[in-house]
Scaffold this motif. Structure first.
Motif, PDB file in Angstrom:
ATOM      1  N   GLU A 117     -12.191 -71.617-142.351  1.00 21.23           N
ATOM      2  CA  GLU A 117     -12.656 -70.232-142.414  1.00 21.23           C
ATOM      3  C   GLU A 117     -11.975 -69.396-141.337  1.00 21.23           C
ATOM      4  O   GLU A 117     -11.596 -68.244-141.565  1.00 21.23           O
ATOM      5  N   TYR A 118     -11.806 -69.968-140.158  1.00 16.57           N
ATOM      6  CA  TYR A 118     -11.125 -69.279-139.064  1.00 16.57           C
ATOM      7  C   TYR A 118      -9.667 -69.016-139.445  1.00 16.57           C
ATOM      8  O   TYR A 118      -9.137 -67.932-139.182  1.00 16.57           O
ATOM      9  N   ALA A 119      -9.015 -69.982-140.093  1.00  9.88           N
ATOM     10  CA  ALA A 119      -7.633 -69.791-140.545  1.00  9.88           C
ATOM     11  C   ALA A 119      -7.553 -68.618-141.517  1.00  9.88           C
ATOM     12  O   ALA A 119      -6.630 -67.802-141.445  1.00  9.88           O
ATOM     13  N   GLU A 120      -8.508 -68.507-142.419  1.00  6.15           N
ATOM     14  CA  GLU A 120      -8.502 -67.396-143.379  1.00  6.15           C
ATOM     15  C   GLU A 120      -8.661 -66.062-142.653  1.00  6.15           C
ATOM     16  O   GLU A 120      -8.028 -65.072-143.021  1.00  6.15           O
ATOM     17  N   GLU A 121      -9.472 -66.030-141.608  1.00  4.38           N
ATOM     18  CA  GLU A 121      -9.617 -64.819-140.789  1.00  4.38           C
ATOM     19  C   GLU A 121      -8.278 -64.455-140.144  1.00  4.38           C
ATOM     20  O   GLU A 121      -7.895 -63.284-140.089  1.00  4.38           O
ATOM     21  N   ILE A 122      -7.560 -65.449-139.663  1.00  3.80           N
ATOM     22  CA  ILE A 122      -6.229 -65.232-139.079  1.00  3.80           C
ATOM     23  C   ILE A 122      -5.295 -64.633-140.129  1.00  3.80           C
ATOM     24  O   ILE A 122      -4.596 -63.646-139.878  1.00  3.80           O
ATOM     25  N   PHE A 123      -5.291 -65.220-141.319  1.00  5.75           N
ATOM     26  CA  PHE A 123      -4.377 -64.786-142.372  1.00  5.75           C
ATOM     27  C   PHE A 123      -4.677 -63.366-142.854  1.00  5.75           C
ATOM     28  O   PHE A 123      -3.760 -62.646-143.262  1.00  5.75           O
ATOM     29  N   GLU A 124      -5.924 -62.948-142.804  1.00  4.82           N
ATOM     30  CA  GLU A 124      -6.268 -61.574-143.197  1.00  4.82           C
ATOM     31  C   GLU A 124      -5.525 -60.570-142.315  1.00  4.82           C
ATOM     32  O   GLU A 124      -5.005 -59.571-142.808  1.00  4.82           O
ATOM     33  N   GLY A 125      -5.466 -60.838-141.006  1.00  3.54           N
ATOM     34  CA  GLY A 125      -4.744 -59.954-140.089  1.00  3.54           C
ATOM     35  C   GLY A 125      -3.247 -59.949-140.350  1.00  3.54           C
ATOM     36  O   GLY A 125      -2.590 -58.902-140.255  1.00  3.54           O
ATOM     37  N   VAL A 126      -2.704 -61.110-140.692  1.00  2.00           N
ATOM     38  CA  VAL A 126      -1.275 -61.203-141.010  1.00  2.00           C
ATOM     39  C   VAL A 126      -0.974 -60.359-142.243  1.00  2.00           C
ATOM     40  O   VAL A 126      -0.032 -59.547-142.255  1.00  2.00           O
ATOM     41  N   ARG A 127      -1.761 -60.542-143.289  1.00  2.00           N
ATOM     42  CA  ARG A 127      -1.540 -59.785-144.532  1.00  2.00           C
ATOM     43  C   ARG A 127      -1.655 -58.279-144.295  1.00  2.00           C
ATOM     44  O   ARG A 127      -0.849 -57.493-144.802  1.00  2.00           O
ATOM     45  N   ARG A 128      -2.656 -57.893-143.530  1.00  2.00           N
ATOM     46  CA  ARG A 128      -2.873 -56.479-143.229  1.00  2.00           C
ATOM     47  C   ARG A 128      -1.661 -55.896-142.497  1.00  2.00           C
ATOM     48  O   ARG A 128      -1.180 -54.811-142.829  1.00  2.00           O
ATOM     49  N   ALA A 129      -1.135 -56.617-141.527  1.00  2.00           N
ATOM     50  CA  ALA A 129       0.001 -56.126-140.742  1.00  2.00           C
ATOM     51  C   ALA A 129       1.297 -56.068-141.548  1.00  2.00           C
ATOM     52  O   ALA A 129       2.185 -55.294-141.230  1.00  2.00           O
TER      53      ALA A 129
END
Length: 143
Positions: free
Chosen positions: A59-71
């Protein structure tokens, strides 16, 4: 000469801040033919108990990936994310770069306490010293 990443790049990210900071720094170097594979390595204990429950870490990894996608949403690059598992973070990153036929590994160094770096093996230093593909350390706005 202008730096650009026209092929496949592996982007290891360790936290939501790191993911967003790295993706933001990377965005200006991407082209329409760029393929970004953001990875978060979940370090397995190798015979000892894991640091946190697997579901929580995923779940933490998915939170990380959300920021990557947004940027990276304003770029024309292809963006993929992948959770990797291994007992050695650096070895796992390079194994993935080989498996994906990546042109490079790209990251932004994280601030760290020198003692913590010595105790943890300093992943950034190992990425550069043990590179099996070109490794690029991008400056971040925080530098």
């Amino acid at each position: 000469m202008t730096l650009s990443f026209d092929g496949t790049v592996i982007v290891p990210v360790a936290s939501p801040d790191d993911g967003e900071r790295t993706a933001t720094a990377l965005a200006e170097y991407l082209t329409p033919t760029s393929s970004v594979i953001a990875v978060n390595v979940i370090e397995k204990g190798g015979g000892v108990p894991d640091k946190a429950p697997m579901e929580q870490r995923e779940e933490y990894a998915e939170e990380i990936f959300e920021g990557v996608r947004r940027a990276l949403e304003s770029t024309d690059a292809t963006v993929e994310t992948d959770v990797l598992y291994g007992t050695d973070v650096v070895e796992r990153i390079f194994a993935e770069s080989e498996a994906r036929n990546a042109d490079s590994v790209v990251f932004t160094p994280r601030e760290g306490n020198r003692l913590a770096e010595l105790l943890t093996g300093d992943v950034a230093r190992r990425l550069i010293k043990e590179a099996s593909v070109p490794v690029v350390a991008l400056p971040s706005d925080d530098s």
